[in-house]
Scaffold this active site. Structure first.
Site, PDB file in Angstrom:
ATOM      1  N   ARG A 245       0.846  -1.194   0.000  1.00 53.08           N
ATOM      2  CA  ARG A 245       0.000   0.000   0.000  1.00 53.08           C
ATOM      3  C   ARG A 245       0.885   1.249   0.000  1.00 53.08           C
ATOM      4  NH1 ARG A 245      -3.302  -0.083   5.032  1.00 53.08           N
ATOM      5  NH2 ARG A 245      -4.591  -1.620   3.929  1.00 53.08           N
TER       6      ARG A 245
ATOM      7  N   ARG B 123      -1.101   7.320   9.259  1.00 56.42           N
ATOM      8  CA  ARG B 123      -1.164   6.746   7.924  1.00 56.42           C
ATOM      9  C   ARG B 123      -1.444   7.835   6.890  1.00 56.42           C
ATOM     10  NH1 ARG B 123      -3.867   0.724   8.497  1.00 56.42           N
ATOM     11  NH2 ARG B 123      -2.536  -0.006  10.208  1.00 56.42           N
TER      12      ARG B 123
ATOM     13  N   CYS C  80     -15.254  -3.438   1.169  1.00 62.07           N
ATOM     14  CA  CYS C  80     -13.839  -3.714   1.440  1.00 62.07           C
ATOM     15  C   CYS C  80     -13.395  -4.905   0.591  1.00 62.07           C
ATOM     16  CB  CYS C  80     -13.631  -3.987   2.922  1.00 62.07           C
ATOM     17  SG  CYS C  80     -14.268  -5.601   3.455  1.00 62.07           S
TER      18      CYS C  80
ATOM     19  N   CYS D 197     -13.474  -1.323   7.349  1.00 60.72           N
ATOM     20  CA  CYS D 197     -12.601  -0.586   6.440  1.00 60.72           C
ATOM     21  C   CYS D 197     -13.363   0.227   5.395  1.00 60.72           C
ATOM     22  CB  CYS D 197     -11.633  -1.544   5.758  1.00 60.72           C
ATOM     23  SG  CYS D 197     -10.390  -2.222   6.884  1.00 60.72           S
TER      24      CYS D 197
END
Length: 563
Positions: A74, A143, A429, A478
């Site tokens: 990611r 993040r 998700c 998510c």
């Protein structure tokens, strides 16, 4: 005598990792397909998760073979903005080393799936070659910082963007481990007691930490689901300041009623020069007081709930050395993604595309990935990824948009306005087969389920109503199901807990309506509720607002009557 609490296993791993080095470099030299559990935890900070193909687990076990391991990688793309060149690099890597697909995440970045251990280093080098990193894509740190993806132009928006990037730099991990391991950087020798992480320290944060920006009035980024929500206020071309809300987070554990999602609460107002220092103070409070013993309670939302906003404000002020200004009231007028044709300044045009569940791939009938590659190579648009898993192609002419729309149609790709709202507002998700936390299907079943709902809504005459439906394969949330008007959360194989009652603005959580509904019964279960909404709604009343006004208990009673 009270028993002394024991740090969680992950905390020990972080402490012994030597600022995220672990034994990753040594493991890369080994002839194996996967990493140890200790290295897996450290690798998250470098932007990757170790996964395996769960569809193959049973077969491989029966054959006495090891699991089909690979990595999900990611990137960190602040605000989701990247160039056509950078987009094409991800496209190339997905073909060369991945599973030939790209996944837009709800945090405005790309995930590549199916990267084998032997190809990780080449993949990360190639990503860094186009000036993008994966450090900070995952792990117990701040993040990818997200923001409204609308292609606004002008001094006000430039200043907000500059403040976002400055905050990214201020809260990024400073360890040299990433460059040492993946980019053949010079090894750093440090003595005992010396730190490479002035903000995080050697154990970083107790859990992941999320920050989001929004422009006052537009909550397309669902900012209240974040640890820190930052709302920009304008006065003409100037950024007059930011209102901060704290303590949001989606995750919960289905079996533990003490865990639950939270929305961030209004906390303070800061001028632009104060933004970084206030955010860093908030982060260090979570660093110092967050739960490092039970990871399911380690998010800052539990610290805020336990200690209260007054305590948190006093602690923040003590670290800053000055008093905070109360937050401003905020009025939200929109929360929908910026899809379709968008007129910009000076004749510029932008085109927002709906990417179902964020998955960019080719099928036999829809050549989405191929046509996007052609568009990037031909027109070189700026790309903006959205927090609702979509994409905006920017800085085009009207003629180019006409040509691009024709190319998309020729490739079998529908334009955003050719979808019904229930489809284009939906999210799911990844879940099976790659996510190790997935309990039920999500991305693979959502297209069929959402179209079943589309038919049901058409039957009821509600086909043009913007009802927001989101699905996740587990309770971690998510795809932000807890702030959807209808949320489906995987509870066990093939069954979902159903949540109702959030609002379109993203400022109210939904509530549990019915547990463990089989996937094939989701539409039939909610059909009576949707019909009641059609018959009883007030003027301008959204579906979630209707559910709250009537009450879920009364709606549940109607299901019993119907059955």
């Amino acid at each position: 005598m009270e028993k002394e609490k024991k740090l969680s296993k992950v905390e020990t791993i972080k402490q012994e990792s030597r600022f995220l080095r672990g034994t990753i470099a040594e493991a890369l030299q080994e002839d194996s397909t996967h990493f140890s559990e200790e290295n897996v935890q450290v690798l998250k900070f470098h932007g990757m998760y170790q996964q395996d193909d769960r569809d193959l687990r049973r077969q491989l076990k029966q054959e006495g073979k090891e699991r089909a391991y690979s990595m999900m990688i990611r990137a960190r793309i602040p605000g989701g903005i990247l160039s056509a060149e950078q987009y094409l690099q991800f496209d190339k890597l997905s073909e060369q080393y991945g599973n030939q697909t790209m996944r837009i995440t709800t945090r405005q970045t790309f995930q590549l799936h199916g990267i084998l251990k032997k190809n990780i280093k080449a993949t990360l080098r190639a990503i860094n070659d186009v000036l993008i990193t994966t450090l900070g894509g995952c792990g117990d740190q701040v993040r990818n910082i997200v923001s409204c993806a609308a292609p606004h132009e002008g001094p006000f928006y430039d200043k907000v963007r500059a403040d976002l990037l400055a905050l990214v730099d201020a809260v990024s991990a400073k360890t040299n481990a990433y460059h040492e391991i993946w980019l053949d950087g010079e090894k750093v020798e440090f003595s005992e007691g010396q730190t490479e992480e002035p903000l995080y320290g050697e154990t970083y944060l107790p859990r992941k930490f999320k920050i989001a920006f929004a422009y006052e009035g537009d909550n397309c980024a669902d900012i209240f689901s974040n640890d820190i929500a930052i709302v920009a206020h304008r006065d003409g071309d100037d950024v007059v300041g930011y209102t901060l809300a704290i303590g949001g987070g989606m995750g919960r554990t289905a079996a533990d009623k003490n865990t639950r999602p939270f929305l961030a609460q209004p906390f303070c107002f800061v001028n632009p020069s104060q933004l970084i220092d206030v955010c860093k103070a908030i982060i260090t409070i979570q660093r110092d007081y967050g739960n490092r013993y039970e990871r399911k309670f380690a998010r800052m939302k539990y610290l805020v709930a336990e200690r209260g906003l007054d305590w948190f404000r006093e602690e923040t002020q003590a670290r800053l050395g000055y008093d905070l200004t109360p937050p401003r009231d905020i009025v939200w007028t929109s929360s929908h993604d910026h899809l379709g044709r968008i007129e910009g300044r000076g004749g510029k045009m932008h085109l927002g595309l709906f990417i179902e569940n964020g998955r960019i791939k080719d099928t036999e009938t829809v050549k989405l990935k191929s046509v996007l590659r052609e568009i990037m190579e031909t027109y070189q648009p700026t790309v903006r990824l959205t927090t609702q898993q979509n994409m905006i192609l920017c800085d085009l002419t009207a003629e180019q948009v006409d040509e691009i729309e024709a190319k998309l149609h020729a490739a079998g790709v529908l334009l955003a306005d050719e979808y019904r709202p229930v489809v284009s507002y939906s999210m799911a998700c990844v879940s099976m087969p790659t996510c190790g936390l997935g309990i039920a299907e999500s991305e693979r079943v959502m297209p069929q389920i959402i179209r079943d709902f589309e038919r049901a809504l058409k039957d009821l005459g509600l086909q043009d109503d913007p009802i927001i439906i989101r699905m996740t394969g587990c309770a971690n949330g998510c795809a932000r199901p807890y702030i959807a008007e209808i949320g489906f959360v995987g509870r066990t194989i093939g069954k979902y807990d159903v949540f109702l009652g959030a609002n379109i603005a993203g400022t109210r959580l939904n509530q549990l309506f019915k547990e463990q509904v089989p996937a094939e019964e989701l539409v039939s279960t909610l059909y009576p509720v949707l019909r009641a909404y059609r018959d009883e709604r007030q003027d301008g009343e959204g579906f979630g607002d209707y559910c709250v006004r009537v009450g879920l208990d009364k709606l549940q009673a109607r299901l019993v009557t119907v059955s």
